[in-house]
Scaffold this motif. Structure first.
Motif, PDB file in Angstrom:
ATOM      1  N   PRO A   1       0.803  -1.223  -0.068  1.00 17.33           N
ATOM      2  CA  PRO A   1      -0.024   0.234   0.045  1.00 17.33           C
ATOM      3  C   PRO A   1       0.702   1.296   0.070  1.00 17.33           C
ATOM      4  O   PRO A   1       0.318   2.408  -0.409  1.00 17.33           O
ATOM      5  CB  PRO A   1      -0.663  -0.120   1.274  1.00 17.33           C
ATOM      6  N   LEU A   2       2.060   1.131   0.377  1.00 25.12           N
ATOM      7  CA  LEU A   2       2.931   2.165   0.599  1.00 25.12           C
ATOM      8  C   LEU A   2       3.500   2.732  -1.009  1.00 25.12           C
ATOM      9  O   LEU A   2       3.839   4.003  -0.948  1.00 25.12           O
ATOM     10  CB  LEU A   2       4.330   2.313   1.371  1.00 25.12           C
ATOM     11  N   GLN A   3       3.333   1.845  -1.879  1.00 21.65           N
ATOM     12  CA  GLN A   3       3.645   2.210  -3.479  1.00 21.65           C
ATOM     13  C   GLN A   3       3.025   3.539  -3.733  1.00 21.65           C
ATOM     14  O   GLN A   3       3.583   4.317  -4.227  1.00 21.65           O
ATOM     15  CB  GLN A   3       3.348   1.180  -4.250  1.00 21.65           C
ATOM     16  N   GLU A   4       1.607   3.643  -3.592  1.00 18.84           N
ATOM     17  CA  GLU A   4       0.986   4.942  -3.854  1.00 18.84           C
ATOM     18  C   GLU A   4       1.572   6.170  -3.229  1.00 18.84           C
ATOM     19  O   GLU A   4       1.902   7.390  -3.681  1.00 18.84           O
ATOM     20  CB  GLU A   4      -0.467   4.877  -3.559  1.00 18.84           C
ATOM     21  N   VAL A   5       2.002   6.030  -1.912  1.00 22.50           N
ATOM     22  CA  VAL A   5       2.526   7.030  -1.195  1.00 22.50           C
ATOM     23  C   VAL A   5       3.751   7.701  -1.896  1.00 22.50           C
ATOM     24  O   VAL A   5       4.261   8.731  -2.092  1.00 22.50           O
ATOM     25  CB  VAL A   5       2.523   6.896   0.493  1.00 22.50           C
ATOM     26  N   VAL A   6       4.643   6.543  -2.322  1.00 27.46           N
ATOM     27  CA  VAL A   6       5.802   6.987  -2.863  1.00 27.46           C
ATOM     28  C   VAL A   6       5.626   7.361  -4.332  1.00 27.46           C
ATOM     29  O   VAL A   6       6.404   8.533  -4.458  1.00 27.46           O
ATOM     30  CB  VAL A   6       6.565   5.482  -2.962  1.00 27.46           C
ATOM     31  N   LYS A   7       5.072   6.993  -4.851  1.00 29.09           N
ATOM     32  CA  LYS A   7       4.421   7.689  -6.147  1.00 29.09           C
ATOM     33  C   LYS A   7       4.188   9.359  -5.976  1.00 29.09           C
ATOM     34  O   LYS A   7       4.640  10.100  -6.587  1.00 29.09           O
ATOM     35  CB  LYS A   7       3.255   7.143  -6.795  1.00 29.09           C
ATOM     36  N   LYS A   8       3.374   9.774  -4.952  1.00 32.28           N
ATOM     37  CA  LYS A   8       2.936  11.009  -4.728  1.00 32.28           C
ATOM     38  C   LYS A   8       4.229  11.839  -4.096  1.00 32.28           C
ATOM     39  O   LYS A   8       4.225  12.799  -4.685  1.00 32.28           O
ATOM     40  CB  LYS A   8       1.736  11.038  -3.668  1.00 32.28           C
TER      41      LYS A   8
END
Length: 364
Positions: free
Chosen positions: A184-191
């Motif tokens: 789920p942290l993949q989205e945070v990293v992208k942002k």
């Protein structure tokens, strides 16, 4: 060449032979130390000294100008009062030697140095008081300020445009994002990467330039007891991630690593910031991106650790020592939000200074 093939894999016997032949020392004991992509041995000599034998990975061993600057930097800081590791000369007076060694992939050339072994324990292993965190911030700022005075014919080697661990290289993480598939942290990293591209990259010219140590982390700072309940910094290790950068980058990297495994991680930034600003106060543009830069370093740590574990699964425990707790802190920082985190850091730093002034007034 994979990371696995690049990392040296000397036997204890090979390391013992090199220590004797190059540095004229009789080894009484030698043991491997944990490492990321180089190989390190703790050496005790019969002559009475303790050292770290450092064998560089194949990729870095080919960049002699960079390694010359790193070696010079350690000595430069030590001569100016900071407790950096320094290189011990070979029997012929050289500070480093390119050696032909067979680590199982045929004979290759690895760069070898013998470094002083500094006293103390890593800061990761002690309880960090606000005062110790203040000293960490002050030491980081002092180090970068001293390095402004350093001259060397190969300083240009520190540009390191595509070096993945430079904080300026955060956009390069996009090519590795698949290692977080299902996380789920993949989205945070992208942002965070997107915000870095829009809020940091266009403003680089408004940040003050310097040379960054680049890895002022909880494993690379040694401390010794200083009285019954306090510590002082006794060692600065590992200059392998040095690069041209910016003062605010060093501060963000330092805050990020000091948050690891601390009971009140959000408060850490206040004390580190207070120490930093006692040497070099941030300008408004630098203050504006500090939160985002700390997030960015957590993203680098998370993505690159997962990527390297795929290359070196046998080294997973060491490679993930920062990334595992770092993932939770990335989530915490992101969910707390910029406004609240900045309030904790900037108000806390001001309060720390006020309290210090009051204490000094009482003591005087």
């Amino acid at each position: 060449m994979s990371v696995k093939e690049s990392k040296p894999n000397l036997t204890v016997s090979q390391a013992t032979d090199i220590t004797g032949r190059l540095f004229g020392l009789t080894v009484s004991s030698i043991r491997p130390l944990p490492s990321y992509d180089d190989q390190n041995f703790h050496v005790v000599s019969s002559e009475g000294g303790q050292y770290v034998l450092k064998v560089m990975n194949l990729a870095d061993s080919q960049n002699l100008p960079l390694l010359e600057v790193q070696t010079h930097t350690m000595n430069f800081l030590w001569q100016r009062g900071l407790p950096a590791q320094t290189a011990v000369p070979t029997v012929t007076g050289q500070l480093m030697s390119l050696e032909e060694i067979d680590c199982g992939f045929g004979v290759q050339k690895y760069l070898v140095r013998l470094l002083t072994f500094l006293p103390g324990t890593t800061i990761a292993q002690v309880t960090c008081t606000p005062q110790l965190l203040y000293e960490v911030g002050r030491t980081a700022a002092t180090m970068d300020t001293i390095l402004l005075q350093m001259e060397h014919p190969h300083l240009r080697a520190l540009q390191r445009e595509n070096f993945i661990w430079r904080l300026a290289s955060v956009p390069l993480l996009e090519q590795f994002l698949s290692v977080l598939d299902g996380d789920p942290l993949q989205e945070v990293v992208k942002k965070v990467i997107e915000q870095f591209k829009t809020r940091v990259v266009p403003k680089l010219n408004s940040f003050r330039k310097c040379i960054n140590h680049g890895d002022f982390n909880e494993q690379n700072i040694l401390v010794e007891p200083d009285g019954p309940s306090s510590y002082r910094i006794s060692g600065i290790l590992d200059f392998g991630d040095m690069s041209s950068g910016y003062f605010v980058f060093e501060l963000a990297i330092t805050i990020m690593y000091m948050m690891i495994k601390r009971p009140r991680p959000l408060a850490v930034g206040a004390a580190v910031l207070a120490g930093w600003e006692s040497v070099i106060p941030l300008n408004p543009e630098e203050r504006d991106v500090l939160y985002l830069l700390v997030l960015s370093r957590f993203c680098q740590s998370l993505v690159l650790a997962h990527y390297t574990v795929l290359q070196q699964p046998e080294n997973e425990e060491y490679l993930m020592v920062t990334a595992r707790p770092g993932a939770q802190l990335l989530q915490l920082l992101w969910e707390t939000g910029r406004g609240e985190v900045e309030k904790i850091w900037f108000s806390g730093a001001a309060e720390f200074i006020q309290n210090s002034l009051r204490t000094d007034g009482v003591n005087n």
